[in-house]
Design a protein around this motif. Structure first.
Motif, short mmCIF file in Angstrom:
data_model
loop_
_atom_site.label_atom_id
_atom_site.label_comp_id
_atom_site.label_asym_id
_atom_site.label_seq_id
_atom_site.Cartn_x
_atom_site.Cartn_y
_atom_site.Cartn_z
N PRO A 37 -10.14 -1.40 3.94
CA PRO A 37 -11.01 -0.25 3.66
C PRO A 37 -10.28 1.08 3.76
N ALA A 38 -9.29 1.16 4.66
CA ALA A 38 -8.52 2.40 4.77
C ALA A 38 -7.74 2.69 3.50
N LEU A 39 -7.19 1.62 2.89
CA LEU A 39 -6.44 1.80 1.64
C LEU A 39 -7.36 2.24 0.51
N ILE A 40 -8.52 1.60 0.40
CA ILE A 40 -9.47 1.98 -0.65
C ILE A 40 -9.87 3.44 -0.50
N LYS A 41 -10.18 3.85 0.71
CA LYS A 41 -10.56 5.23 0.96
C LYS A 41 -9.42 6.19 0.62
N ALA A 42 -8.18 5.79 0.95
CA ALA A 42 -7.03 6.65 0.68
C ALA A 42 -6.78 6.79 -0.82
N ILE A 43 -6.97 5.70 -1.57
CA ILE A 43 -6.79 5.78 -3.02
C ILE A 43 -7.85 6.67 -3.65
N VAL A 44 -9.11 6.48 -3.23
CA VAL A 44 -10.21 7.28 -3.77
C VAL A 44 -9.99 8.77 -3.49
N GLY A 45 -9.45 9.06 -2.30
CA GLY A 45 -9.25 10.46 -1.94
C GLY A 45 -7.85 10.99 -2.14
#
Length: 430
Positions: free
Chosen positions: A104-112
């Motif tokens: 989830p941290a990676l997904i959030k980092a990509i989105v932001g």
């Protein structure tokens, strides 16, 4: 009476093998041809300061490295700075994960991701989802460049290229996509903290090999520095003669070249496989600027044909002298061909361009270090030597056949596994 074991080579694999072998009940002798332990990850003294022959990082998924460090007395919570995975650039852009579970941290980092548009973010999320759906497997003949050909150029240049060269020390046009995906899988799937960066706050010698040597000697093992193994002979009773001294078993934890030299008379096919490996250099440029302080201990740099470095480390933020910077050029064969002076000049110019807001002139070159055989070239479908060479003769090192590229964790795991195999085999013979 304990079985005797000779470990040839005092790098990270050899020290790991020796420590594990003591735990397995062996009477251990460790041979290292250099006066200093550590192999390609060792301490060097530069202008009176204990630094390294090249900047290394670990990650939270390096469980065997961390286990053995703690066993021999390294204070991992103090001697390693733990940070969430970051590939941050000096201008504030880049991938920056938050603490917690890496997926989830990676997904959030990509989105932001700052500076990326919807197209870049959606393309990377779609590709990553596809890799996960296929269980991070692909055609073993694919390169990373081929795997990622459909991604936008900015995603490839700002994220895939620096990730690949950091993990495999091989340019994307040559690097194995299969190994790259395996590294991503293990980094993301091992739970919270597995993708964290672990940056050494001490020199690489004290981080493990020299501390391990102290532990070994305290445990009764023998550590012979400056002692090259020139002769390895198989004895009629199944033991091995190492420089004229009989041992029940041997672990070759030296370089592939040295291991092939010693093994050739006993396992010529194994030796030929080891000799066939190709290698890729890493260049580290140390430079000093008075009062320099980067916003993070590690920053990514935009590497081009004229700007060689992919990363810079602020050693002042890692327990070293204030203003000392370490620039890392991985996959450096083309720059080594141009010459170390040209490489250093290009790095200095790159630093003054990308880091100008953090530097006060003059930026002074301190030392340029090249490790010409830093890692094997991690190409698709690469054939690597097996761990077992001959009866009671094992090999250990980051180049031994396995799922990972040439990393400290791969070296340590191979050393531990070699000692465990020998204990089981010798026990079965009894």
């Amino acid at each position: 009476m304990p079985r005797t074991l000779a470990v040839v080579g005092g790098g990270w694999a050899g020290c790991a093998a020796a420590v594990q072998a003591v735990d397995e009940g062996f009477e251990v002798t460790l041979f290292e041809m250099a006066t200093q332990l550590g192999g390609r990850a060792r301490r060097v003294d530069i202008e009176g300061v204990a630094l390294d022959n090249g900047q290394h990082i670990l990650i939270g998924a390096y469980t065997e490295c961390l286990r053995l460090m703690r066993q021999v007395g390294v204070r991992t919570t103090l001697d390693l700075l733990r940070l969430p995975l970051q590939l941050a650039y000096a201008d504030g852009t880049g991938l920056q994960l938050q603490a917690g579970h890496p997926v989830p941290a990676l997904i959030k980092a990509i989105v932001g991701y700052p500076g990326w548009g919807l197209r870049e973010r959606a393309a990377l999320l779609s590709a990553a989802t596809g890799w996960a759906w296929r269980r991070f497997r692909c055609d073993p003949m694919l390169t990373v460049a081929q795997l990622c050909a459909g991604l936008p150029q900015r995603v490839r240049h700002e994220l895939i290229d620096p990730l690949c060269v950091a993990a495999l020390n091989t340019p994307t046009t040559q690097a194995s996509a299969e190994v790259f995906l395996r590294v991503l899988h293990d980094t993301l799937s091992a739970g919270p903290g597995s993708s964290d960066l672990l940056l050494p706050r001490t020199d690489l010698g004290r981080l493990f090999p020299e501390t391990a040597a102290d532990w070994l000697e305290h445990a009764g093992a023998t550590v012979r520095r400056g002692s090259r193994v020139s002769d390895l002979q198989a004895l009629p009773d199944g033991r091995w003669s190492v420089n004229g001294q009989a041992h029940d078993a041997v672990i070759l934890a030296c370089s592939p070249t040295e291991a092939a030299r010693l093994a050739h008379a006993h396992a010529p096919e194994w030796a030929e496989c080891a000799q066939a490996l190709r290698f890729e250099p890493i260049v580290t440029v140390y430079a000093h600027a008075p009062g320099a302080r980067l916003p993070l201990p590690m920053l990514a740099l935009r590497s081009t044909d004229m700007a060689p470095a992919q990363y810079v480390f602020d050693r002042g933020l890692l327990g070293g002298p204030t203003g000392l910077l370490a620039f890392v050029v991985s996959g450096a064969s083309s720059w080594v061909t141009r010459g170390l002076e040209a490489t250093a000049e290009a790095v200095m110019a790159q630093a003054e361009t990308e880091l100008s807001r953090f530097l006060r002139p003059p930026l002074r070159l301190v030392r340029t270090i090249v490790e010409r055989r830093a890692t094997f070239l991690c190409e698709p479908a690469l054939r690597r030597p097996a761990a077992s060479v001959a009866p009671a003769l094992e090999a250990a090192g980051d180049y031994i056949a396995g799922p990972y590229p040439a990393t400290l964790e791969g070296a340590v795991r191979s050393g531990v596994a070699a000692a465990q195999r020998l204990r089981r085999r010798l026990a079965s013979q009894r």
